[in-house]
Design a protein around this motif. Structure first.
Motif, PDB file in Angstrom:
ATOM      1  N   ARG A  33       2.336   1.114  -5.392  1.00  0.00           N
ATOM      2  CA  ARG A  33       1.460   2.041  -6.687  1.00  0.00           C
ATOM      3  C   ARG A  33       3.716   3.185  -6.955  1.00  0.00           C
ATOM      4  N   VAL A  34       3.516   2.776  -8.246  1.00  0.00           N
ATOM      5  CA  VAL A  34       5.149   3.143  -8.575  1.00  0.00           C
ATOM      6  C   VAL A  34       5.267   4.285 -10.120  1.00  0.00           C
ATOM      7  N   GLN A  35       6.226   5.659  -9.503  1.00  0.00           N
ATOM      8  CA  GLN A  35       6.178   6.164 -10.791  1.00  0.00           C
ATOM      9  C   GLN A  35       7.489   6.145 -10.472  1.00  0.00           C
ATOM     10  N   GLY A  46       0.783  -1.161  -0.518  1.00  0.00           N
ATOM     11  CA  GLY A  46       0.044   0.086   0.278  1.00  0.00           C
ATOM     12  C   GLY A  46       0.578   1.082  -0.487  1.00  0.00           C
ATOM     13  N   ALA A  47       2.063   1.035  -0.354  1.00  0.00           N
ATOM     14  CA  ALA A  47       2.969   2.234  -0.125  1.00  0.00           C
ATOM     15  C   ALA A  47       3.096   3.065  -1.206  1.00  0.00           C
ATOM     16  N   THR A  48       3.442   4.675  -1.730  1.00  0.00           N
ATOM     17  CA  THR A  48       3.409   4.968  -2.639  1.00  0.00           C
ATOM     18  C   THR A  48       4.991   5.318  -2.877  1.00  0.00           C
ATOM     19  N   ILE A  49       5.838   5.409  -4.374  1.00  0.00           N
ATOM     20  CA  ILE A  49       6.898   5.519  -4.721  1.00  0.00           C
ATOM     21  C   ILE A  49       6.547   6.332  -5.774  1.00  0.00           C
ATOM     22  N   PHE A  50       6.720   7.619  -6.200  1.00  0.00           N
ATOM     23  CA  PHE A  50       6.539   8.460  -6.804  1.00  0.00           C
ATOM     24  C   PHE A  50       7.709   9.160  -6.788  1.00  0.00           C
ATOM     25  N   ARG A  51       8.518   9.184  -7.974  1.00  0.00           N
ATOM     26  CA  ARG A  51       9.690  10.142  -8.846  1.00  0.00           C
ATOM     27  C   ARG A  51      10.714   9.960  -8.061  1.00  0.00           C
TER      28      ARG A  51
END
Length: 277
Positions: free
Chosen positions: A149-151, A118-123
């Motif tokens: 969720r990854v970007q 459930g973590a996010t790693i954006f840019r």
């Protein structure tokens, strides 16, 4: 003239008084919003006894320099790690579930066995220079990445044996750049190792996976729409029910792949005739 000179003297005096405080704040690596200083975190982790797992759940760590720290399987669930420097940090086995790692510095960070569900790693920042040395890439071997969720460009990252069930590596917007000027058009995952990983129902739409290893990976129901799968090694992988519409299989290894007869969009895949079987 005299009044202006007096004001200059007073201003200089105030600046000299403020300088020590500013210097001290710089040494403390203080974020205006963080709940701790880097020094406090460092001391707490250093003094933690073997087996003690510090609980930092639900806290704000934004912009702190926490590079090189051993987190000793600490709990960081539901925390905000936006812009945090984790260069060379040891986060093995840590609970980082439902945590924001957007804009974090992950150069050589070890997140093997961590819970990042459930973590996010954006840019994030992943490489130490413009050469994009894959040796700088973080490690996620055996980690729980369900629903993450990854970007990002995570080329060279280690995902061996990781659980990426329903992981979202698709672009955030249907149209590149829609909604934000910094949205990536696609995730770049070149030369990553997904050997033995679980990617059931993962969304890898338009991802660049060239030269990556999917040996023995479970991609049941995964979305690989328009993904660049050139030179990817799928030997022994399970692609049952996966959607590969518009995906490029140039030079891919499909030897021993399971479920090929159930794959969606195979007739619309590119360069399938150049894949090895």
């Amino acid at each position: 003239m005299a009044a202006a000179f007096l004001r200059q003297i007073v201003l200089c005096g105030l600046m000299s008084l403020a300088a020590p405080a500013v210097a001290e704040e710089a040494r403390e690596n203080v974020s205006p919003d963080a709940d701790f200083t880097a020094r406090e975190i460092t001391l707490q982790l250093f003094n933690a006894k073997p087996g003690d797992h510090l609980d930092y759940a639900g806290h704000d760590f934004t912009y702190l320099d926490l590079s090189g720290l051993d987190f000793k399987q600490a709990t960081l669930a539901r925390s905000d790690l936006y812009g945090v420097d984790l260069t060379g940090s040891d986060l093995r086995g840590a609970d980082i579930s439902n945590t924001r790692l957007d804009r974090a510095v992950l150069i050589r960070a070890d997140l093997s066995g961590a819970n990042l569900s459930g973590a996010t790693i954006f840019r994030p920042t992943v490489y130490s220079d413009m050469q994009n040395d894959h040796a700088d890439a973080p490690r996620f071997a055996g980690a729980d990445l369900t629903g993450i969720r990854v970007q990002a460009d995570l080329s060279g990252a280690d995902f061996r044996g990781a659980d990426l069930t329903r992981a979202d590596f698709s672009p955030l917007e249907a149209r590149p750049g829609q909604g934000t000027l910094v949205t990536l058009a696609k995730n770049v995952l070149k030369s990553c190792d997904f050997s033995g990983a679980t990617l059931r129902e993962a969304d890898l739409t338009r991802s660049v996976l060239t030269f990556s290893s999917m040996v023995g990976a479970d991609l049941t129901g995964a979305r690989l729409v328009e993904a660049d799968l050139s030179q990817v090694d799928f030997s022994g992988a399970n692609l049952s029910g996966a959607d590969v519409t518009g995906a490029d299989f140039d030079g891919a290894n499909l030897a021993g792949v399971k479920g090929l007869d159930t794959v969606k969009g195979l007739d619309q895949a590119l360069h399938l005739d150049k894949a090895f079987r």
